[in-house]
Each structure stands twice: as structure tokens, then as C-alpha cells.
Design a protein around this motif. Structure first.
Motif, short mmCIF file in Angstrom:
data_model
loop_
_atom_site.label_atom_id
_atom_site.label_comp_id
_atom_site.label_asym_id
_atom_site.label_seq_id
_atom_site.Cartn_x
_atom_site.Cartn_y
_atom_site.Cartn_z
N LYS A 71 0.85 -1.19 0.00
CA LYS A 71 0.00 0.00 0.00
C LYS A 71 0.89 1.24 0.00
O LYS A 71 1.96 1.25 0.62
CB LYS A 71 -0.88 -0.02 1.26
CG LYS A 71 -1.95 1.04 1.32
CD LYS A 71 -2.69 0.98 2.66
CE LYS A 71 -3.30 -0.40 2.91
NZ LYS A 71 -4.08 -0.42 4.17
N ALA A 72 0.48 2.28 -0.68
CA ALA A 72 1.29 3.51 -0.73
C ALA A 72 1.39 4.15 0.65
O ALA A 72 0.45 4.07 1.45
CB ALA A 72 0.67 4.49 -1.72
N PRO A 73 2.50 4.80 0.95
CA PRO A 73 2.62 5.49 2.24
C PRO A 73 1.72 6.72 2.26
O PRO A 73 1.22 7.15 1.21
CB PRO A 73 4.10 5.90 2.28
CG PRO A 73 4.48 6.04 0.85
CD PRO A 73 3.70 4.97 0.12
N PRO A 74 1.47 7.29 3.42
CA PRO A 74 0.70 8.54 3.48
C PRO A 74 1.33 9.61 2.59
O PRO A 74 2.56 9.66 2.44
CB PRO A 74 0.78 8.94 4.96
CG PRO A 74 1.02 7.65 5.68
CD PRO A 74 1.88 6.83 4.77
N THR A 75 0.49 10.43 1.98
CA THR A 75 1.01 11.48 1.09
C THR A 75 1.94 12.41 1.86
O THR A 75 1.56 13.00 2.88
CB THR A 75 -0.15 12.30 0.51
OG1 THR A 75 -1.05 11.43 -0.17
CG2 THR A 75 0.37 13.37 -0.44
N PRO A 76 3.20 12.54 1.42
CA PRO A 76 4.16 13.40 2.13
C PRO A 76 3.66 14.83 2.22
O PRO A 76 3.20 15.41 1.23
CB PRO A 76 5.42 13.30 1.29
CG PRO A 76 5.30 12.00 0.57
CD PRO A 76 3.84 11.85 0.28
N SER A 77 3.73 15.38 3.42
CA SER A 77 3.26 16.74 3.64
C SER A 77 3.80 17.26 4.96
O SER A 77 4.01 16.49 5.90
CB SER A 77 1.72 16.76 3.69
OG SER A 77 1.24 18.02 4.08
N LEU A 78 4.03 18.57 5.02
CA LEU A 78 4.42 19.21 6.27
C LEU A 78 3.24 19.94 6.90
O LEU A 78 3.41 20.69 7.87
CB LEU A 78 5.59 20.18 6.02
CG LEU A 78 6.92 19.49 5.66
CD1 LEU A 78 7.98 20.53 5.32
CD2 LEU A 78 7.40 18.60 6.81
N ASP A 79 2.06 19.71 6.36
CA ASP A 79 0.84 20.22 6.98
C ASP A 79 0.64 19.50 8.31
O ASP A 79 0.57 18.25 8.34
CB ASP A 79 -0.34 19.96 6.05
CG ASP A 79 -1.65 20.54 6.58
OD1 ASP A 79 -1.79 20.68 7.82
OD2 ASP A 79 -2.55 20.81 5.76
N LYS A 80 0.54 20.24 9.40
CA LYS A 80 0.51 19.62 10.72
C LYS A 80 -0.72 18.75 10.96
O LYS A 80 -0.74 17.95 11.89
CB LYS A 80 0.61 20.71 11.79
CG LYS A 80 1.96 21.41 11.79
CD LYS A 80 2.08 22.44 12.91
CE LYS A 80 3.45 23.10 12.90
NZ LYS A 80 3.59 24.10 13.99
N SER A 81 -1.71 18.89 10.12
CA SER A 81 -2.91 18.06 10.27
C SER A 81 -2.85 16.79 9.42
O SER A 81 -3.73 15.93 9.51
CB SER A 81 -4.16 18.86 9.88
OG SER A 81 -4.12 19.20 8.50
N SER A 82 -1.81 16.66 8.61
CA SER A 82 -1.72 15.51 7.70
C SER A 82 -1.25 14.26 8.44
O SER A 82 -0.55 14.33 9.46
CB SER A 82 -0.75 15.82 6.56
OG SER A 82 0.59 15.90 7.03
N GLU A 83 -1.63 13.11 7.91
CA GLU A 83 -1.23 11.84 8.51
C GLU A 83 0.29 11.68 8.46
O GLU A 83 0.91 11.18 9.40
CB GLU A 83 -1.90 10.68 7.76
CG GLU A 83 -1.62 9.30 8.35
CD GLU A 83 -2.32 8.19 7.58
OE1 GLU A 83 -1.98 7.02 7.83
OE2 GLU A 83 -3.16 8.49 6.72
#
Length: 445
Positions: free
Chosen positions: A216-228
Motif C-alpha cells: 500500500k502507498a505510504p501517506p502522502t508526504p506533507s508538512l501540513d501539521k494536520s496531515s497523517e
């Protein structure tokens, strides 16, 4: 004078009689001798500093050669020819009557091993010593076994050399020039280029394709503090800080160190940098296989069967994992934490030189544990002494799956993997283990 001649002749006859007896003593090969030979190969691999994927290849082909010897005309074990990818039927074999099959299997193992390491001379010293001993013990028995073992070894080597490993030695290094903050870049202290970026070109042994068990793909990379993804990143940061607060008595720290298995650890002392040599994740599970065989008092044939099935799972687990690593090419936690959260933070373990997703140790542990469970049972408890030679202690496990779960979580504790890589990697490995169990017929029904 006549008495002296007769006396001398009698002594000579007695000497010749006992010498002939000694030279015709049957050669006995025990499971322990096979374990010692595997250990010898491991020592050479540590000396040569092979990467985890390459190490898995070095283990598997000698085991297959040994297994093909014991399965030849055997009512219990099936040949792997026409079961493994492109592994064709053995040619006509010259098999003398009453050939010592365990001896031939050990010889086949050693003959293939010598083709796979850099420090070939180290294995030659070991094998030559054994060959010399066996030839003096029973020359005919040794020669017959050597003829059989070498024929099988040559067949395996010809097949082995067609797995695309040689071709990958000349392929380009991993391109690390990127402006994408979420793509992998080399990590301190050595800032090595990514190892084995073309490992998905290697022929799997049992998988239909390298991406057959694409995770399964990893969580979408993001520096948004609400992101997984950001939450997982902060989990890595937090667990590292917590373990440091707990100090040297931290059980999580002990777990991380026990399963480190990083052959690339670089140590800085003053102006010098040197490598601290360790076993690989695959080597750790080969060590667990040894422990299980010894605890269960497996005979010679059963021992080779266990090693072979385990090493096949490990080999294909690395191919599957590396296929995903360079597809997702995900940045390591250390890089993001240093660049965006805390530039003084360090993981408890040194970050290995390749992309993050999925966790190699998790994939390999999942695969190996499922295979070993089918051989030894669901609740096979054991003391893992694998790391004792490397200055670490002993850990106790209630089952192989219990050990695999701890190996996987160790990468999170060590600060080198996000939780997704651990959980999805373990799942990926288990699927590979199940596939090996379901698609190779080792035992005759």
C-alpha cells in the motif's frame, strides 16, 4: 638377525594395517558442521561488507545447491528444479554407489559460496582444510562425494550467473539531485549514495514479478501539521526524545540496538571515519534458523531444508522491498526533522543509505517468520543469541512472529522509519512468506 627382520616386518604390517584402517574410516557429516560452514560464510560476508540485498543472494544459492544434493533421488524431499524461476532439470549426474550425500551437500554449499564473496581466499583456507582432512580420512568416499557435489554446484552456478546480478554492477548510481523535499537524499555521517538502486532487475526465485506484492502507498508526504504523514514524522521525533530521556535502561533502546543489523555503520573519531561491521537483517534470520534447528535437534537433511526455504523467502523479500524503495523514493525521517523541526536531532540508530519505504527489516522479518513457522510451529519459543558475537545480549521470543513484530518496531524506535513503513512492510513480508509456503513443494506427499 632373522629375528630382527621378522620383528621389523611385523611392525610394518601392523602400521600398514592401521594406516589403511584410518584412511578408510567412514566420513560423518553432522548438522553442526553445516551450521559452522554457514557461520564461516557469514564471517567472510561481514569482512567484505556486503549490503543486505547482496547478502541475501549470497546465502540462498549455496543453500539451494546443498538442498539439490540431498533431494536427488530422495523419497522425502522434492527437487527445486522447475519450481524456481528458470531453474532447469539437473543434467545427468555421475553418482557412485553409496555416495556420502551429506558430504556431497556440504561440498556443493562450499563450492557455490566461493563464487559469491570478494575474500575468496578466506573461504579457500577453510574449505581446503576440510578437504584435506576428509581425503586423509577416506579418499574414495571423499572423491565420490566431491564429484557429485561439484556437478550439482556447477549446475546451480550456471543458473545463478543468469540472474542479472552481474549486469546490475555496471548500471548507474541512484540520481540524488532533487528539489523535492520529500525525495530521498543521502544521510549523515557518510552521505553514501543509495545502495542497489537496480535490485528490482534481479531475477526473483519464486515471485512472478518484482512488484507482485507491491505494498500500500505510504501517506502522502506533507508538512501540513494536520496531515497523517506529518503526524507520523512527529511520532518518530517524539519516540526518539522519549527513549533518550529513559536512558540506557530503556527497553525500547535495547530493542532498537538488538535489531540494528546495519553493515554500513560509520564511526567518526577525530579526523578518521571507519566502518563498524555488523551482520545484515537476512543474516540475523539465518541465525534464528540455526537456533531453531539446534533447539529442535533437526537432522542433516531437515537442517538444509530449513535453511533453504528460509533463505529463498529472504531473497525474494529483499527484491520486493527494494522494488518499492526506489519507486516511492521517500525521504528519511532524519532529513525532514533536521530541515524543518530540530536541526540537532539524531536517530538512535544510524540511518542506512537507501530510501525509507518500506522497512527492509520489516519485510524480511515478515517473510522469514512465516516460513519458519510452517517448519517449526506456531509457538516455537527460543532464545535469540544471534547478536552475542557482536556485543549484544540475548532476547527471548515466544514465536517467530513475535520476533518479527519486535524486529519491525525496532526501526521505529531507532528513528529510521515511519510507522507506515513498519506496518505495511511487515504485511508485505508476510504475503511473500505465505507465497513461498504455498508455491514451493519441498516435501513429498
Amino acid at each position: 638377525m632373522i629375528f630382527k627382520v621378522k620383528h621389523t616386518l611385523s611392525i610394518l604390517i601392523v602400521f600398514v594395517f592401521f594406516s589403511c584402517q584410518e584412511k578408510n574410516t567412514p566420513i560423518t557429516i553432522t548438522p553442526q558442521q553445516f551450521h559452522e560452514t554457514v557461520d564461516q560464510l557469514t564471517k567472510v560476508m561481514i569482512h567484505d561488507v556486503f549490503s543486505p540485498p547482496v547478502a541475501s543472494r549470497i546465502y540462498v544459492y549455496p543453500n539451494i545447491a546443498a538442498y539439490e544434493v540431498i533431494s536427488y533421488n530422495n523419497q522425502t524431499y522434492n527437487s527445486l528444479t522447475n519450481q524456481l524461476n528458470d531453474f532447469e532439470q539437473l543434467p545427468d549426474i555421475t553418482l557412485k554407489k553409496n555416495t556420502n550425500t551429506p558430504l556431497a551437500a556440504l561440498i556443493a554449499y562450499m563450492e557455490v559460496s566461493k563464487e559469491l564473496v570478494f575474500s575468496r581466499e578466506k573461504l579457500l583456507v577453510y574449505t581446503d582444510s576440510l578437504y584435506n582432512h576428509w581425503s586423509k580420512t577416506n579418499l574414495k568416499e571423499f572423491n565420490d562425494a566431491k564429484l557429485f557435489g561439484e556437478q550439482v554446484a556447477n549446475h546451480v552456478k550456471n543458473w545463478m550467473h543468469k540472474d542479472k546480478y552481474i549486469e546490475t554492477r555496471n548500471m548507474p548510481v541512484h540520481n540524488i539531485l532533487t528539489d523535492d523535499p520529500f525525495k530521498w537524499v543521502p544521510t549523515p555521517p557518510a552521505f553514501m549514495a543509495g545502495i542497489e538502486p537496480h535490485w528490482n532487475k534481479i531475477r526473483p526465485l519464486i515471485l512472478d514479478s518484482t512488484n507482485q506484492f507491491k505494498p500500500k502507498a505510504p501517506p502522502t508526504p506533507s508538512l501540513d501539521k494536520s496531515s497523517e504523514f506529518y503526524k507520523e514524522l512527529m511520532e518518530v521525533y517524539a519516540i526518539g526524545n522519549l527513549i533518550r530521556e529513559e536512558g540506557n535502561d530503556s527497553e525500547k533502546l535495547n530493542i532498537a540496538k538488538f535489531w540494528d543489523c546495519n553493515p554500513y555503520v560509520s564511526v567518526n573519531k577525530g579526523h578518521f571515519m571507519f566502518a563498524e561491521k555488523k551482520i545484515t537483517p537476512g543474516a540475523h534470520w539465518i541465525g534464528i534458523c540455526k537456533i531453531a534447528c539446534q533447539d529442535a535437534k533437526k537432522d542433516f537433511e531437515s537442517t538444509i531444508y530449513a535453511y533453504t526455504k528460509t533463505s529463498i523467502a529472504i531473497n525474494d523479500a529483499f527484491i520486493s522491498c527494494w522494488d518499492e524503495k526506489y519507486r516511492s523514493n521517500l525521504v528519511r525521517p532524519e532529513t525532514l526533522i533536521n530541515n524543518h523541526i530540530d536541526n540537532t536531532w539524531l536517530p538512535l540508530l544510524q540511518t542506512p543509505p537507501f530510501p525509507e519505504y518500506t522497512s527492509g527489516h520489516s519485510v524480511v522479518s515478515g517473510a522469514a517468520s512465516e516460513v519458519l513457522t510452517t517448519i517449526f510451529g506456531d509457538h516455537f519459543a527460543f532464545d535469540d543469541t544471534t547478536e552475542l558475537p557482536y556485543g549484544l545480549g540475548v532476547r527471548q521470543f515466544t514465536s517467530f512472529r513475535n520476533a518479527a513484530q519486535e524486529a519491525a518496531i525496532s526501526r521505529f524506535y531507532g528513528g529510521i522509519h515511519y510507522m507506515s513503513a513498519v506496518e505495511f512492510g511487515l504485511e508485505q513480508g508476510k504475503k511473500i512468506g505465505h507465497f513461498v509456503n504455498d508455491n514451493i513443494s519441498f516435501l513429498s506427499k
